[in-house]
Design a protein around this motif. Structure first.
Motif, PDB file in Angstrom:
ATOM      1  N   ARG A 102       0.827  -1.209   0.000  1.00 37.77           N
ATOM      2  CA  ARG A 102       0.000   0.000   0.000  1.00 37.77           C
ATOM      3  C   ARG A 102       0.860   1.258   0.000  1.00 37.77           C
ATOM      4  O   ARG A 102       0.501   2.279  -0.599  1.00 37.77           O
ATOM      5  N   ARG A 103       1.990   1.191   0.697  1.00 40.13           N
ATOM      6  CA  ARG A 103       2.852   2.364   0.835  1.00 40.13           C
ATOM      7  C   ARG A 103       3.952   2.428  -0.226  1.00 40.13           C
ATOM      8  O   ARG A 103       4.734   3.370  -0.256  1.00 40.13           O
ATOM      9  N   GLY A 104       4.040   1.415  -1.054  1.00 39.15           N
ATOM     10  CA  GLY A 104       5.088   1.388  -2.061  1.00 39.15           C
ATOM     11  C   GLY A 104       6.454   1.036  -1.507  1.00 39.15           C
ATOM     12  O   GLY A 104       7.479   1.390  -2.104  1.00 39.15           O
ATOM     13  N   LEU A 105       6.486   0.318  -0.375  1.00 41.31           N
ATOM     14  CA  LEU A 105       7.753  -0.098   0.227  1.00 41.31           C
ATOM     15  C   LEU A 105       8.204  -1.427  -0.371  1.00 41.31           C
ATOM     16  O   LEU A 105       7.380  -2.304  -0.633  1.00 41.31           O
ATOM     17  N   PRO A 106       9.502  -1.607  -0.577  1.00 38.13           N
ATOM     18  CA  PRO A 106       9.979  -2.834  -1.228  1.00 38.13           C
ATOM     19  C   PRO A 106       9.777  -4.078  -0.356  1.00 38.13           C
ATOM     20  O   PRO A 106      10.037  -4.058   0.851  1.00 38.13           O
ATOM     21  N   VAL A 107       9.301  -5.149  -0.996  1.00 44.01           N
ATOM     22  CA  VAL A 107       9.123  -6.450  -0.341  1.00 44.01           C
ATOM     23  C   VAL A 107       9.910  -7.476  -1.136  1.00 44.01           C
ATOM     24  O   VAL A 107       9.721  -7.609  -2.350  1.00 44.01           O
ATOM     25  N   VAL A 108      10.795  -8.207  -0.462  1.00 44.25           N
ATOM     26  CA  VAL A 108      11.687  -9.155  -1.132  1.00 44.25           C
ATOM     27  C   VAL A 108      11.463 -10.562  -0.581  1.00 44.25           C
ATOM     28  O   VAL A 108      11.655 -10.793   0.613  1.00 44.25           O
ATOM     29  N   PRO A 109      11.063 -11.516  -1.421  1.00 45.46           N
ATOM     30  CA  PRO A 109      10.931 -12.885  -0.941  1.00 45.46           C
ATOM     31  C   PRO A 109      12.294 -13.565  -0.837  1.00 45.46           C
ATOM     32  O   PRO A 109      13.150 -13.394  -1.714  1.00 45.46           O
ATOM     33  N   VAL A 110      12.486 -14.304   0.232  1.00 49.49           N
ATOM     34  CA  VAL A 110      13.693 -15.120   0.398  1.00 49.49           C
ATOM     35  C   VAL A 110      13.192 -16.559   0.531  1.00 49.49           C
ATOM     36  O   VAL A 110      12.935 -17.039   1.621  1.00 49.49           O
ATOM     37  N   PRO A 111      12.994 -17.253  -0.598  1.00 51.72           N
ATOM     38  CA  PRO A 111      12.284 -18.531  -0.585  1.00 51.72           C
ATOM     39  C   PRO A 111      13.078 -19.650   0.062  1.00 51.72           C
ATOM     40  O   PRO A 111      14.297 -19.591   0.205  1.00 51.72           O
ATOM     41  N   GLY A 112      12.338 -20.673   0.438  1.00 52.43           N
ATOM     42  CA  GLY A 112      12.945 -21.839   1.079  1.00 52.43           C
ATOM     43  C   GLY A 112      11.886 -22.870   1.390  1.00 52.43           C
ATOM     44  O   GLY A 112      10.992 -23.119   0.578  1.00 52.43           O
ATOM     45  N   ALA A 113      11.952 -23.436   2.575  1.00 49.80           N
ATOM     46  CA  ALA A 113      11.085 -24.561   2.932  1.00 49.80           C
ATOM     47  C   ALA A 113       9.613 -24.173   2.977  1.00 49.80           C
ATOM     48  O   ALA A 113       9.247 -23.076   3.382  1.00 49.80           O
ATOM     49  N   SER A 114       8.775 -25.116   2.541  1.00 53.81           N
ATOM     50  CA  SER A 114       7.319 -24.992   2.629  1.00 53.81           C
ATOM     51  C   SER A 114       6.765 -26.398   2.784  1.00 53.81           C
ATOM     52  O   SER A 114       6.991 -27.254   1.920  1.00 53.81           O
ATOM     53  N   ALA A 115       6.064 -26.656   3.867  1.00 55.67           N
ATOM     54  CA  ALA A 115       5.493 -27.993   4.086  1.00 55.67           C
ATOM     55  C   ALA A 115       4.560 -28.368   2.944  1.00 55.67           C
ATOM     56  O   ALA A 115       4.562 -29.506   2.464  1.00 55.67           O
ATOM     57  N   LEU A 116       3.766 -27.418   2.504  1.00 60.07           N
ATOM     58  CA  LEU A 116       2.826 -27.664   1.414  1.00 60.07           C
ATOM     59  C   LEU A 116       3.531 -28.180   0.167  1.00 60.07           C
ATOM     60  O   LEU A 116       3.183 -29.231  -0.387  1.00 60.07           O
ATOM     61  N   LEU A 117       4.551 -27.457  -0.296  1.00 65.41           N
ATOM     62  CA  LEU A 117       5.221 -27.826  -1.543  1.00 65.41           C
ATOM     63  C   LEU A 117       6.075 -29.082  -1.365  1.00 65.41           C
ATOM     64  O   LEU A 117       6.196 -29.891  -2.296  1.00 65.41           O
ATOM     65  N   ALA A 118       6.669 -29.240  -0.175  1.00 68.51           N
ATOM     66  CA  ALA A 118       7.471 -30.437   0.069  1.00 68.51           C
ATOM     67  C   ALA A 118       6.617 -31.695  -0.045  1.00 68.51           C
ATOM     68  O   ALA A 118       7.000 -32.679  -0.683  1.00 68.51           O
ATOM     69  N   VAL A 119       5.445 -31.679   0.561  1.00 68.87           N
ATOM     70  CA  VAL A 119       4.564 -32.850   0.528  1.00 68.87           C
ATOM     71  C   VAL A 119       3.994 -33.056  -0.873  1.00 68.87           C
ATOM     72  O   VAL A 119       3.963 -34.183  -1.384  1.00 68.87           O
ATOM     73  N   LEU A 120       3.561 -31.988  -1.512  1.00 68.52           N
ATOM     74  CA  LEU A 120       3.004 -32.118  -2.860  1.00 68.52           C
ATOM     75  C   LEU A 120       4.026 -32.721  -3.814  1.00 68.52           C
ATOM     76  O   LEU A 120       3.699 -33.599  -4.628  1.00 68.52           O
ATOM     77  N   SER A 121       5.277 -32.302  -3.705  1.00 69.96           N
ATOM     78  CA  SER A 121       6.307 -32.774  -4.634  1.00 69.96           C
ATOM     79  C   SER A 121       6.647 -34.241  -4.428  1.00 69.96           C
ATOM     80  O   SER A 121       7.103 -34.906  -5.366  1.00 69.96           O
ATOM     81  N   ALA A 122       6.438 -34.768  -3.230  1.00 69.16           N
ATOM     82  CA  ALA A 122       6.835 -36.145  -2.922  1.00 69.16           C
ATOM     83  C   ALA A 122       5.654 -37.095  -2.763  1.00 69.16           C
ATOM     84  O   ALA A 122       5.849 -38.270  -2.438  1.00 69.16           O
ATOM     85  N   SER A 123       4.443 -36.617  -3.005  1.00 71.53           N
ATOM     86  CA  SER A 123       3.248 -37.420  -2.722  1.00 71.53           C
ATOM     87  C   SER A 123       2.886 -38.402  -3.831  1.00 71.53           C
ATOM     88  O   SER A 123       2.297 -39.455  -3.572  1.00 71.53           O
ATOM     89  N   GLY A 124       3.182 -38.047  -5.064  1.00 74.32           N
ATOM     90  CA  GLY A 124       2.716 -38.854  -6.186  1.00 74.32           C
ATOM     91  C   GLY A 124       1.336 -38.472  -6.666  1.00 74.32           C
ATOM     92  O   GLY A 124       0.835 -39.034  -7.646  1.00 74.32           O
ATOM     93  N   LEU A 125       0.705 -37.493  -6.005  1.00 71.62           N
ATOM     94  CA  LEU A 125      -0.590 -36.994  -6.461  1.00 71.62           C
ATOM     95  C   LEU A 125      -0.368 -35.909  -7.512  1.00 71.62           C
ATOM     96  O   LEU A 125       0.715 -35.317  -7.583  1.00 71.62           O
ATOM     97  N   PRO A 126      -1.371 -35.635  -8.362  1.00 71.62           N
ATOM     98  CA  PRO A 126      -1.184 -34.667  -9.443  1.00 71.62           C
ATOM     99  C   PRO A 126      -0.742 -33.300  -8.921  1.00 71.62           C
ATOM    100  O   PRO A 126      -1.316 -32.773  -7.965  1.00 71.62           O
ATOM    101  N   SER A 127       0.270 -32.726  -9.558  1.00 71.98           N
ATOM    102  CA  SER A 127       0.797 -31.423  -9.144  1.00 71.98           C
ATOM    103  C   SER A 127       0.730 -30.398 -10.265  1.00 71.98           C
ATOM    104  O   SER A 127       1.321 -29.324 -10.161  1.00 71.98           O
ATOM    105  N   ASN A 128       0.010 -30.724 -11.344  1.00 70.50           N
ATOM    106  CA  ASN A 128      -0.137 -29.774 -12.445  1.00 70.50           C
ATOM    107  C   ASN A 128      -1.019 -28.598 -12.061  1.00 70.50           C
ATOM    108  O   ASN A 128      -0.979 -27.535 -12.672  1.00 70.50           O
ATOM    109  N   GLY A 129      -1.822 -28.795 -11.015  1.00 67.41           N
ATOM    110  CA  GLY A 129      -2.666 -27.737 -10.480  1.00 67.41           C
ATOM    111  C   GLY A 129      -3.175 -28.171  -9.118  1.00 67.41           C
ATOM    112  O   GLY A 129      -3.392 -29.358  -8.889  1.00 67.41           O
ATOM    113  N   PHE A 130      -3.325 -27.216  -8.199  1.00 68.62           N
ATOM    114  CA  PHE A 130      -3.842 -27.580  -6.892  1.00 68.62           C
ATOM    115  C   PHE A 130      -4.492 -26.375  -6.233  1.00 68.62           C
ATOM    116  O   PHE A 130      -4.216 -25.225  -6.599  1.00 68.62           O
TER     117      PHE A 130
END
Length: 242
Positions: free
Chosen positions: A116-144
């Protein structure tokens, strides 16, 4: 010819007036990235969900920074106060207890205040339980569809399952140890025993567990499994088979 300088958002040195959304490990400290370590070690303030949890992690890393509580009970008020600090030139990292902030964890409001204020926001990506499980589950990951935590009341959970009975993509949910067994029971009763699901817990930790298969089979295996920890629940589309 010399290479052009790296952009500010790729630097390992925090920049004044920047908010850094820093992902932290979900169990294994070795999953913290070099960049996240450098940012946490260099910012003026670390806004964290629980100062004890983040303080213990930083101590293990040999990092000592000023910690500011930023959690679900004070997030609205603190978002504006932290944005004021950023506007005054301070650099701030926002973290949750584990994983990526703003995904069913505090973080959204401070990011919105900065935008809202135009201040810079920088993502520093890394671990995510959601993506870790989705990537190793064997269930469809083309969309979720990620919907965070299921409602606490049984009737609301059942209504959710019924509403998404024919959803074309994988459903991704978080659930607590207090309700995961009830949620899976309701899932089997609502969506049927043959729906393919994944229940994962303690991801990246010593007792990491993935239960994948027919909902009725996962239900039976879950009944013999310790329910300590938080869980990720994935539900495959109706016609999917492993």
């Amino acid at each position: 010819m010399s290479e052009p300088p790296a952009p500010a958002n790729a630097s390992l040195t925090p920049q004044p007036g920047h908010l850094y959304v820093v992902a932290t490990p979900i169990g294994n400290l070795a999953d913290l990235t070099q960049r996240a370590h450098a940012i946490l070690a260099g910012v003026d303030l670390v806004a964290c969900e629980d100062t004890r949890t983040t303080g213990a992690m930083l101590t293990r890393l040999g990092v000592h920074r000023q910690l500011v509580p930023y959690h679900e009970h004070n997030e609205t008020e603190m978002a504006e106060k932290l944005a004021d600090e950023l506007a005054a030139g301070k650099s701030i990292a926002v973290v949750s207890d584990a994983g990526t902030p703003a995904l069913s964890d505090p973080g959204f409001r401070i990011v919105r205040a900065c935008r809202r204020r135009g201040l810079p926001v920088v993502p520093v990506p890394g671990a995510s339980a959601l993506l870790a499980v989705l990537s190793a589950s064997g269930l469809p990951s083309n969309g979720f569809l990620f919907v965070g935590f299921l409602p606490p009341k049984s009737a609301a959970r059942i209504a959710f399952f019924e509403k998404h009975r024919s959803f074309d993509y994988t459903l991704a949910l978080y659930e607590s140890c207090h309700r995961i067994d009830k949620a899976v029971d309701e899932l089997v009763a609502t969506l049927g025993p043959d729906r393919v699901i994944c229940v994962a817990k303690e991801v990246t930790k010593l007792h990491e567990t993935f239960l994948v298969g027919r909902a009725a089979d996962v239900q039976a295996r879950l009944a013999k499994t310790s329910l300590k920890g938080e869980f990720v629940l994935l539900i495959a589309p109706p016609d999917f088979a492993l």
